[in-house]
Design a protein around this motif. Sequence first.
Motif, PDB file in Angstrom:
ATOM      1  N   MET A   1       1.038  -1.548  -0.012  1.00 38.91           N
ATOM      2  CA  MET A   1       0.006  -0.065   0.678  1.00 38.91           C
ATOM      3  C   MET A   1       0.872   0.969  -0.321  1.00 38.91           C
ATOM      4  O   MET A   1       1.826   1.401   0.541  1.00 38.91           O
ATOM      5  N   THR A   2       1.005   2.674  -0.691  1.00 38.31           N
ATOM      6  CA  THR A   2       0.864   3.557  -1.069  1.00 38.31           C
ATOM      7  C   THR A   2       1.245   3.680   0.774  1.00 38.31           C
ATOM      8  O   THR A   2       0.482   4.470   0.744  1.00 38.31           O
ATOM      9  N   ASN A   3       2.137   4.764   0.754  1.00 39.00           N
ATOM     10  CA  ASN A   3       2.190   5.831   2.018  1.00 39.00           C
ATOM     11  C   ASN A   3       2.130   7.364   1.986  1.00 39.00           C
ATOM     12  O   ASN A   3       1.908   7.528   0.834  1.00 39.00           O
ATOM     13  N   PRO A   4       0.797   7.430   2.272  1.00 37.93           N
ATOM     14  CA  PRO A   4      -0.392   8.297   2.131  1.00 37.93           C
ATOM     15  C   PRO A   4       0.158   9.642   2.255  1.00 37.93           C
ATOM     16  O   PRO A   4       0.082  11.079   2.164  1.00 37.93           O
ATOM     17  N   TYR A   5       1.210  10.219   3.297  1.00 35.76           N
ATOM     18  CA  TYR A   5       1.985  11.026   3.700  1.00 35.76           C
ATOM     19  C   TYR A   5       3.733  11.262   3.173  1.00 35.76           C
ATOM     20  O   TYR A   5       4.482  11.586   3.200  1.00 35.76           O
ATOM     21  N   GLU A   6       3.772  10.619   1.174  1.00 33.78           N
ATOM     22  CA  GLU A   6       4.849  10.511   0.841  1.00 33.78           C
ATOM     23  C   GLU A   6       4.712  11.469  -0.525  1.00 33.78           C
ATOM     24  O   GLU A   6       3.708  11.564  -1.266  1.00 33.78           O
ATOM     25  N   TYR A   7       5.333  12.696  -0.826  1.00 37.56           N
ATOM     26  CA  TYR A   7       5.053  13.559  -1.891  1.00 37.56           C
ATOM     27  C   TYR A   7       6.504  13.481  -1.894  1.00 37.56           C
ATOM     28  O   TYR A   7       7.280  13.538  -1.680  1.00 37.56           O
ATOM     29  N   VAL A  88       4.569  11.645  10.665  1.00 41.67           N
ATOM     30  CA  VAL A  88       4.924  12.915   9.770  1.00 41.67           C
ATOM     31  C   VAL A  88       4.190  13.266  10.661  1.00 41.67           C
ATOM     32  O   VAL A  88       2.926  13.341  11.999  1.00 41.67           O
ATOM     33  N   PRO A  89       4.250  15.149  10.744  1.00 43.73           N
ATOM     34  CA  PRO A  89       3.540  15.989  11.661  1.00 43.73           C
ATOM     35  C   PRO A  89       2.031  16.026  10.994  1.00 43.73           C
ATOM     36  O   PRO A  89       2.191  16.112   9.716  1.00 43.73           O
ATOM     37  N   ILE A  90       0.590  15.639  11.524  1.00 45.87           N
ATOM     38  CA  ILE A  90      -0.395  15.351  11.326  1.00 45.87           C
ATOM     39  C   ILE A  90      -0.939  16.105  12.140  1.00 45.87           C
ATOM     40  O   ILE A  90      -1.251  17.530  12.758  1.00 45.87           O
ATOM     41  N   ILE A  91      -2.477  16.473  10.895  1.00 42.89           N
ATOM     42  CA  ILE A  91      -3.635  17.338  11.322  1.00 42.89           C
ATOM     43  C   ILE A  91      -4.590  16.541  11.299  1.00 42.89           C
ATOM     44  O   ILE A  91      -5.428  15.698  10.452  1.00 42.89           O
ATOM     45  N   ASP A  92      -5.429  15.920  12.511  1.00 44.03           N
ATOM     46  CA  ASP A  92      -6.512  15.730  13.308  1.00 44.03           C
ATOM     47  C   ASP A  92      -7.720  16.098  12.734  1.00 44.03           C
ATOM     48  O   ASP A  92      -8.306  16.741  12.854  1.00 44.03           O
ATOM     49  N   VAL A  93      -8.752  15.314  11.370  1.00 46.27           N
ATOM     50  CA  VAL A  93      -9.390  15.559  10.864  1.00 46.27           C
ATOM     51  C   VAL A  93     -10.449  14.881  10.911  1.00 46.27           C
ATOM     52  O   VAL A  93     -10.650  13.666  10.910  1.00 46.27           O
ATOM     53  N   ARG A  94     -11.979  14.683  11.931  1.00 41.18           N
ATOM     54  CA  ARG A  94     -12.832  14.599  12.290  1.00 41.18           C
ATOM     55  C   ARG A  94     -14.445  14.454  11.555  1.00 41.18           C
ATOM     56  O   ARG A  94     -14.917  15.428  11.829  1.00 41.18           O
ATOM     57  N   ASP A  95     -14.630  13.700  10.992  1.00 42.53           N
ATOM     58  CA  ASP A  95     -15.830  13.625  11.099  1.00 42.53           C
ATOM     59  C   ASP A  95     -16.917  13.252  11.362  1.00 42.53           C
ATOM     60  O   ASP A  95     -16.719  12.074  12.440  1.00 42.53           O
ATOM     61  N   CYS A  96     -17.054  13.613  12.108  1.00 42.01           N
ATOM     62  CA  CYS A  96     -18.336  13.145  13.760  1.00 42.01           C
ATOM     63  C   CYS A  96     -19.917  12.875  13.100  1.00 42.01           C
ATOM     64  O   CYS A  96     -20.965  13.463  13.915  1.00 42.01           O
TER      65      CYS A  96
END
Length: 233
Positions: A1-7, A88-96
Amino acid sequence: MTNPYEYAVPVQELIDRYRATYSGAVYDVLDGLGYPHQALATDIKPVDNRWVIAGPAFTMKGIPEPTGDEKLRSRRIHMFEAMKQTGVPIIDVRDCSFDTQAAHYGEMNATVGASCGVIAALVDGGSRDTKFLLERDFPVFARYLTPVEAVRRWSYYDWQLTVSLRGALTSTVQVSPGDFIMGDLDGVVVVPRDLVVEVLEKTEELIRHEDQVRAEFDEGQDPVDVYRRHGRL
């Protein structure tokens, strides 16, 4: 699976460069590329107007949960472990799940999250413990503030999947792990992962152009001549 945090560009560099832009310019570039529906609902705002966020999304889905099932709530420990494992530094994104009863984020989430690499939170719902968030200078974007505790009302369900947050021009905007979040006082824009570098470079180019136009106006050049040279302003 591709690492979604590789740019193609290091994550911290992307964060720093996006933070030097602004949401309106990022949106204009996305709109020009044929992605006009990437702005989130207009009531998703920073708790503190000074806060600016930029970073890759770590997504979480929560659901209404009236029983207070501790087994379900305890799953969040594994979520925090997954956050740390991104590296990596990430943003916690919440679908409530469109819940409007409770606070879906607070100071304890920020404290634990920060120890796992979280640099900000984007919550399509409520937040609380505002005094502590302000003291920590931990950026949170949310729809509303409330003192209401989530226990027996809402709980964690799953993470690192595509989630849906309310949109400005569409009912929802999809956010997947690795998509880039850019938010400021005007609102929040979601940049699809495959476009992160292209959108950044075009946004920086747009801002440089805007700066040049401003300089020409400040120099007292004829507004009609400036408009003719640069076209759409």
